[in-house]
Design a protein around this motif. Structure first.
Motif, short mmCIF file in Angstrom:
data_model
loop_
_atom_site.label_atom_id
_atom_site.label_comp_id
_atom_site.label_asym_id
_atom_site.label_seq_id
_atom_site.Cartn_x
_atom_site.Cartn_y
_atom_site.Cartn_z
N THR A 1 -36.29 -22.19 -10.33
CA THR A 1 -37.59 -22.23 -10.99
C THR A 1 -38.38 -20.96 -10.69
O THR A 1 -37.83 -19.98 -10.15
N LEU A 2 -39.68 -20.95 -11.01
CA LEU A 2 -40.49 -19.74 -10.89
C LEU A 2 -40.55 -19.22 -9.45
O LEU A 2 -40.38 -18.02 -9.21
N VAL A 3 -40.81 -20.10 -8.49
CA VAL A 3 -40.80 -19.75 -7.07
C VAL A 3 -39.61 -20.47 -6.44
O VAL A 3 -39.68 -21.68 -6.20
N PRO A 4 -38.51 -19.79 -6.17
CA PRO A 4 -37.26 -20.48 -5.79
C PRO A 4 -37.19 -20.87 -4.32
O PRO A 4 -36.15 -20.70 -3.68
N TRP A 5 -38.27 -21.39 -3.78
CA TRP A 5 -38.28 -21.82 -2.38
C TRP A 5 -39.07 -23.10 -2.24
O TRP A 5 -40.09 -23.29 -2.90
N SER A 6 -38.62 -23.98 -1.36
CA SER A 6 -39.36 -25.18 -1.00
C SER A 6 -40.21 -24.89 0.23
O SER A 6 -39.86 -24.03 1.05
N PRO A 7 -41.32 -25.61 0.41
CA PRO A 7 -42.17 -25.33 1.57
C PRO A 7 -41.52 -25.64 2.90
O PRO A 7 -41.89 -25.06 3.92
N ASN A 8 -40.53 -26.53 2.94
CA ASN A 8 -39.84 -26.89 4.18
C ASN A 8 -38.47 -26.24 4.30
O ASN A 8 -37.66 -26.63 5.15
N GLN A 9 -38.18 -25.26 3.47
CA GLN A 9 -36.90 -24.54 3.52
C GLN A 9 -37.02 -23.37 4.50
O GLN A 9 -37.81 -22.45 4.28
N ARG A 10 -36.23 -23.41 5.57
CA ARG A 10 -36.41 -22.47 6.67
C ARG A 10 -35.21 -21.52 6.79
O ARG A 10 -34.08 -21.91 6.55
N PHE A 11 -35.53 -20.28 7.19
CA PHE A 11 -34.53 -19.28 7.53
C PHE A 11 -34.97 -18.65 8.84
O PHE A 11 -35.90 -17.83 8.88
N SER A 12 -34.32 -19.05 9.92
CA SER A 12 -34.73 -18.58 11.24
C SER A 12 -34.61 -17.07 11.39
O SER A 12 -35.30 -16.46 12.21
N GLU A 13 -33.73 -16.44 10.60
CA GLU A 13 -33.56 -14.99 10.69
C GLU A 13 -34.72 -14.22 10.05
O GLU A 13 -34.88 -13.02 10.30
N THR B 1 -40.50 -9.17 0.27
CA THR B 1 -39.23 -9.01 0.96
C THR B 1 -38.11 -9.58 0.10
O THR B 1 -38.21 -10.70 -0.39
N SER B 2 -37.04 -8.83 -0.07
CA SER B 2 -35.89 -9.28 -0.84
C SER B 2 -35.01 -10.18 0.04
O SER B 2 -34.62 -9.78 1.15
N PHE B 3 -34.73 -11.37 -0.44
CA PHE B 3 -33.90 -12.30 0.33
C PHE B 3 -32.49 -11.77 0.50
O PHE B 3 -31.90 -11.86 1.59
N LYS B 4 -31.95 -11.18 -0.53
CA LYS B 4 -30.58 -10.69 -0.47
C LYS B 4 -30.43 -9.54 0.52
O LYS B 4 -29.45 -9.46 1.28
N ASP B 5 -31.45 -8.66 0.57
CA ASP B 5 -31.39 -7.54 1.51
C ASP B 5 -31.67 -7.99 2.93
O ASP B 5 -31.03 -7.51 3.88
N THR C 1 -37.04 -13.13 -4.19
CA THR C 1 -38.04 -12.38 -3.43
C THR C 1 -39.06 -13.33 -2.83
O THR C 1 -39.48 -14.30 -3.48
N PHE C 2 -39.45 -13.05 -1.58
CA PHE C 2 -40.57 -13.75 -0.95
C PHE C 2 -41.84 -12.98 -1.34
O PHE C 2 -42.19 -11.98 -0.72
N VAL C 3 -42.51 -13.46 -2.36
CA VAL C 3 -43.62 -12.71 -2.94
C VAL C 3 -44.75 -12.50 -1.93
O VAL C 3 -45.30 -11.40 -1.81
N LEU C 4 -45.11 -13.53 -1.17
CA LEU C 4 -46.17 -13.43 -0.17
C LEU C 4 -45.62 -13.42 1.25
O LEU C 4 -46.36 -13.67 2.20
#
Length: 513
Positions: free
Chosen positions: A247-259, A267-271, A285-288
């Motif tokens: 969808t427009l913002v491809p992240w859930s509020p409880n979706q975590r990436f410890s790295e 920030t580009s997620f792939k990079d 992309t993490f827009v904010l």
């Protein structure tokens, strides 16, 4: 150009007219109702219009957040071992029952209210707004009861009877294990709702109750069994097992990436995850930016709008309901009743709400630190302002002729208080309610900033608290964006409240006339 005649001028509005022109019908404007005139004065202020636009945008975000910001793909195409493909829609599989109810029910209610006739007893816009409020309360009752039964059926510390009830409702074979739990709850609420005198006409009462029960019952029954939430789509994309469309913002509020601890905006997620350039993982992309747990900030802010709006409106609604009821009794009866109930008002005024919420959050177990508990506490301890305003208005109204006439014809006390006196004395309460909503949003943000808000739920205050790292570093995006959202929301409610207060002020209205 046709000549100007008095008849043509009658349809035109004039800033200033003479007495002779008024006698000719020039400059006479159609009379407006009280609230129509008040809102027309509010809409003349540019700041008030801007505030309403922001609040409308915030409400749209709160309504559509589960569909606009979700880590579950809209479409997931999986490649099976036999070479075929299977298409699924995870975003619909993991959607909650409350989200389904809001997305379906709110547009229906808005269309129902806007299509109301301008006149007609029991069918006007005010009557339809009341019917929608009643339907929302019945829907909320079904959802809350179902959630309690679901939690009791799976809770470790729940009583034996609650566990048994939860398991039995989920295992009845007549309608299937998914539908059976919500079916009995919906049927019970329908039978109770049809006999409650909350609407004047029996036909309207049954229709509103039926729609609310069908909407809430169907949504909770389909979501009675909650799947375990997983976010393994990136790994499956990287291995070539599946392709996903987000969808427009491809992240859930409880979706975590410890790295990805506190990554800056854009920030580009792939990079950031160091995927190869030829990886099939789609660029996101993490827009904010991200917070201290590696969660997307934009997704959390969109979902946190729902928490702030719901706590502000529901807690203020509870406060207005309690305050208007007690204030009406104090203002109507006076004497000993007024003296006794006003002592109760003074006791509740002396309770520090913020400290009470902090103590409640420290004493209650984590599963009880929910949005509903916070709404109830804020609403049950902030009703004193509504009670005092209603008391003052009813003391002025009880000696009016229409009240004496209602007493003389033998109308019941309930009809005198809430049908005849309340519409004439509720205006200051509604103005104060806008300021109360802003105060409730501030209180919720403060609690979440202190780490005492609802557990596992996105909040603007929680994002603010993560702006300062344990090493003493300050991450500006975790303070600017949620802080700006809190500031604009509170400021908008205050601007609307001030504009509405000036619009209904009798002295200012007399000056305008």
């Amino acid at each position: 150009m046709p000549p100007t005649t008095p008849q043509s001028l009658r349809t035109q509005s004039a800033e200033a007219v003479t007495g002779v022109q008024l006698m000719q019908g020039i400059g006479i404007m159609e009379a407006k109702g009280f609230w129509a005139d008040a809102w027309s004065q509010v809409l003349k202020r540019k700041m008030a219009v801007a505030a309403l636009i922001w609040l409308g945008f915030l409400a749209a975000l709160a309504l559509l957040a589960p569909f606009l910001a979700s880590g579950h793909p809209i479409t997931l195409t999986e490649r099976l071992a036999d070479g075929s493909t299977r298409v699924s829609h995870p975003i619909l599989e993991y959607i909650k029952s409350t989200d389904m109810i809001l997305v379906i029910g709110v547009p229906i209610a808005i269309i129902y209210i806007l299509l109301a006739p301008k006149s007609g007893r029991g069918s006007g816009r005010a009557a339809r707004i009341g019917a929608c409020i009643v339907g929302a309360l019945l829907t909320l009752a079904i959802v809350v009861i179902c959630n309690v039964i679901q939690g009791a059926g799976s809770g470790r510390d729940a009583p034996a009877w609650a566990k048994s009830l939860g398991h039995r409702l989920g295992e009845v074979k007549y309608f299937g294990p998914v539908v059976s739990g919500a079916l009995y709850v919906t049927l019970g609420v329908f039978l109770v709702g049809c006999f409650l005198p909350f609407l004047p006409h029996l036909r309207t009462r049954i229709l509103v109750t039926l729609i609310a029960c069908l909407l809430a019952g169907s949504a909770t029954s389909f979501k009675w069994v909650r799947p375990l939430e997983r976010f393994d789509y990136t790994q499956r994309e990287a291995s070539g097992e599946a392709t996903a469309t987000y969808t427009l913002v491809p992240w859930s509020p409880n979706q975590r990436f410890s790295e990805l601890d506190r990554q800056p905006p854009l920030t580009s997620f792939k990079d950031a995850m160091k995927f190869p350039t030829d990886s099939p993982v789609k660029p996101r992309t993490f827009v904010l930016g991200t917070d201290g747990l590696g969660q997307d900030v934009l997704s959390q802010m969109m979902h946190a709008a729902r928490l702030s709006i719901s706590i502000g409106i529901v807690s203020t609604g509870i406060a207005v309901l309690i305050g208007v009821t007690l204030g009406a009794l104090m203002g109507y009866f006076g004497g000993f009743v007024d003296l006794l109930l006003f002592r109760v008002v003074e006791i509740f005024m002396a309770v520090p709400l913020l400290f009470l919420l902090i103590v409640a959050a420290a004493v209650l177990p984590p599963e009880m630190r929910s949005t509903y508990v916070m709404m109830a506490i804020i609403g049950c301890f902030t009703w004193t302002g509504a009670a005092r305003f209603t008391r003052a208005e009813f003391m002025k109204l009880r000696s009016q002729d229409f009240v004496q006439s209602a007493r003389a014809v033998g109308l019941p006390l309930r009809a005198i208080l809430f049908k005849h006196m309340l519409p004439n004395g509720v205006t200051p309460v509604l103005v104060d309610a806008s300021f109360s909503i802003a105060a409730a949003i501030t209180i919720e943000a403060t609690l979440s900033f202190l780490g005492l808000g609802p557990a596992d739920q996105a909040s603007w205050g929680k994002l603010l608290s993560s702006a300062q790292t344990s090493e003493g570093l300050f991450k500006w995006w975790l303070a600017v964006f949620p802080g700006l959202a809190i500031f604009l929301s509170v400021l908008s409610y205050n601007i609307v409240g001030e504009a509405l207060r000036d619009a209904i002020d009798p002295k200012l209205k007399k000056a305008r006339v």
